[in-house]
Design a protein around this motif. Structure first.
Motif, PDB file in Angstrom:
ATOM      1  N   GLU A  68       0.850  -1.204   0.000  1.00 21.15           N
ATOM      2  CA  GLU A  68       0.000   0.000   0.000  1.00 21.15           C
ATOM      3  C   GLU A  68       0.874   1.239   0.000  1.00 21.15           C
ATOM      4  O   GLU A  68       1.613   1.483   0.958  1.00 21.15           O
TER       5      GLU A  68
ATOM      6  N   HIS B 197      -0.377   4.423  -0.610  1.00 20.37           N
ATOM      7  CA  HIS B 197      -1.161   5.566  -0.099  1.00 20.37           C
ATOM      8  C   HIS B 197      -0.829   6.869  -0.820  1.00 20.37           C
ATOM      9  O   HIS B 197      -0.740   7.926  -0.189  1.00 20.37           O
TER      10      HIS B 197
ATOM     11  N   GLU C 208     -10.031   3.088  -5.075  1.00 16.59           N
ATOM     12  CA  GLU C 208     -10.823   3.276  -3.854  1.00 16.59           C
ATOM     13  C   GLU C 208     -11.460   4.658  -3.764  1.00 16.59           C
ATOM     14  O   GLU C 208     -12.432   4.841  -3.038  1.00 16.59           O
TER      15      GLU C 208
ATOM     16  N   HIS D 221     -12.482  -2.623  -2.034  1.00 10.33           N
ATOM     17  CA  HIS D 221     -11.901  -1.803  -0.966  1.00 10.33           C
ATOM     18  C   HIS D 221     -12.842  -1.807   0.227  1.00 10.33           C
ATOM     19  O   HIS D 221     -14.051  -1.669   0.058  1.00 10.33           O
TER      20      HIS D 221
ATOM     21  N   GLU E  84      -0.507  -0.743  -4.470  1.00 11.05           N
ATOM     22  CA  GLU E  84      -1.762   0.009  -4.490  1.00 11.05           C
ATOM     23  C   GLU E  84      -1.523   1.510  -4.437  1.00 11.05           C
ATOM     24  O   GLU E  84      -0.729   1.988  -3.629  1.00 11.05           O
ATOM     25  N   ASP E  85      -2.257   2.230  -5.255  1.00 13.18           N
ATOM     26  CA  ASP E  85      -2.238   3.697  -5.267  1.00 13.18           C
ATOM     27  C   ASP E  85      -0.826   4.271  -5.154  1.00 13.18           C
ATOM     28  O   ASP E  85      -0.515   5.016  -4.221  1.00 13.18           O
TER      29      ASP E  85
ATOM     30  N   ARG F  17     -10.165  -1.565  -7.436  1.00 12.41           N
ATOM     31  CA  ARG F  17     -10.527  -1.558  -6.030  1.00 12.41           C
ATOM     32  C   ARG F  17     -11.793  -0.734  -5.796  1.00 12.41           C
ATOM     33  O   ARG F  17     -11.755   0.307  -5.120  1.00 12.41           O
TER      34      ARG F  17
END
Ligand SMILES: [Mg+2]
Length: 386
Positions: free
Chosen positions: A187, A189, A239, A289, A213-214, A260
């Protein structure tokens, strides 16, 4: 059957909606716009002006009506619409004495693989979290940052080389702790710029994460597509997207190998099911998510149950945001909460509707806790993403 009331309910950090009908059936939903619960509750109350007196079974029609009656959207409006949509599916299932997944074509799986949430202010704590997940029988860990979950009150500074090499070293330690029995859901973020994300992605390919992710802010879909095109690490994102059409633009630009959708802001079960089908057409996987309550989990499991391209479900455990900020026990909040089976899966229940109901007195036991407006600053005083 007619809708009699539509009521937002604040419990702990969550916002739910309960929709009652003249038959006595009650539907439950949850909003995912958790930074703006008050605004979402006001929007739910506004939607009630339309919904009261309507037939709750006309879910798609009500969805279209509330989405299209005026030109405003965004996370608050879609959080409200999502909560309403989930509650209407819950009512429909109870009315027909069927789980929602049966109404969506039936289960394609009996249990859903889940990933364990790991938090830590140091790499050692995150490594301990991975060991803990292994002990409990999980086969994947997520919310797993290579940068640690340092306090937002601590000013941030690292050189470029510290930032990237430190993250690579952390992922190496995570892989060592996880072995090959546990997948790593990395992750980011939204902490990186596109060039940083490409450097990090290429450097951690050797540790075979399930996804990254992201890596960058999701606002610019072309940038996500650029990052995804430059690394073989699968990119997971979505998300923050609040509509099917944002996901279409993301996938048209090659911005993700895994999507997600958040059932509680993307338009509820109706919206998430469409995103899953859109992704299915491209052989893209779905990882719903779910940082929220067991109500959100129950709604996500309707997607997990029915989407052939479902990959893994986020399954929040004990804390929220900052380490140690404990959630209410799922069983104290709702009946029917999904439970880990000790093998890395949760069983998909066959109870009518979404299968969960608020426990009596939960709102009194867990009064609303407003989330503080707090983000991290750089040592130069500017805002950083964490
Ligand atoms: Mg995330």
């Amino acid at each position: 059957m007619r809708i009699e009331s539509v009521t937002p309910i604040f419990i702990d950090r969550y916002l739910f909606v309960e929709i009652t009908t003249d038959t006595g059936i009650v539907g439950l939903g949850e909003s995912g716009a958790w930074g703006f619960q008050e605004g979402t509750a006001a929007t739910i109350t506004r939607f009630a002006e339309y919904l009261i007196g309507k037939d709750p079974l006309l879910i798609e029609h009500h969805w279209q009506y509330l989405y299209r009656w005026t030109h405003f959207g965004g996370a608050v409006v879609m959080g409200a619409l999502s909560a309403v949509d989930i509650a209407l599916w819950d009512i429909t299932g109870k009315h027909l004495d069927a789980p929602v997944h049966a109404l969506l074509g039936g289960k394609v799986r009996d249990r859903a693989r889940v990933y364990y949430h790991v938090f830590g202010e140091t790499t050692d704590e995150l490594v301990d979290g991975i060991a803990d997940a292994r002990r409990q029988g999980y086969t994947a860990v997520g919310h797993l940052t290579p940068f640690t979950d340092a306090l937002r009150t601590e000013p941030y500074f690292e050189t470029h080389v510290q930032k990237i090499r430190g993250a690579v070293d952390a992922v190496a330690r995570y892989r060592e702790a996880a072995g090959t029995e546990v997948d790593l859901c990395i992750e980011i973020h939204r902490r990186l710029s596109p060039f940083e994300a490409v450097q990090l992605g290429n450097a951690i390919e050797q540790y075979t994460p399930l996804f990254m992710e992201d890596p960058v802010l999701p606002d610019n879909i072309d940038e996500m597509g650029y990052v995804a095109s430059k690394t073989t690490v699968p990119i997971a994102t979505g998300e923050r997207y609040t509509s099917l059409w944002e996901f279409q633009m993301l996938l048209a630009r090659g911005g993700a190998q895994l999507v997600r959708p958040d059932v509680c802001i993307v338009g509820g079960i109706t919206g998430a099911r469409k995103v899953a089908a859109l992704a299915e057409a491209l052989h893209i996987g779905v990882v719903p998510h779910n940082p929220l309550s067991p109500v959100s989990t129950a709604a996500c499991l309707q997607i997990a149950a029915t989407a052939p391209n479902f990959v893994i479900q986020e399954f929040p455990n004990d804390s929220w945001g900052e380490k140690g900020d404990m959630r209410p026990e799922p069983s104290a909040l709702v009946s029917g909460a999904a439970e880990h089976d000790g093998e890395g899966f949760v069983t998909i229940n066959d109870l009518p509707g979404i299968g969960v109901a608020l426990q009596p007195g939960a709102a009194e036991r867990y009064p609303y806790r407003k989330r503080e407006i707090l983000t991290r600053l750089h040592v130069d005083g500017s805002v950083v993403d964490q």
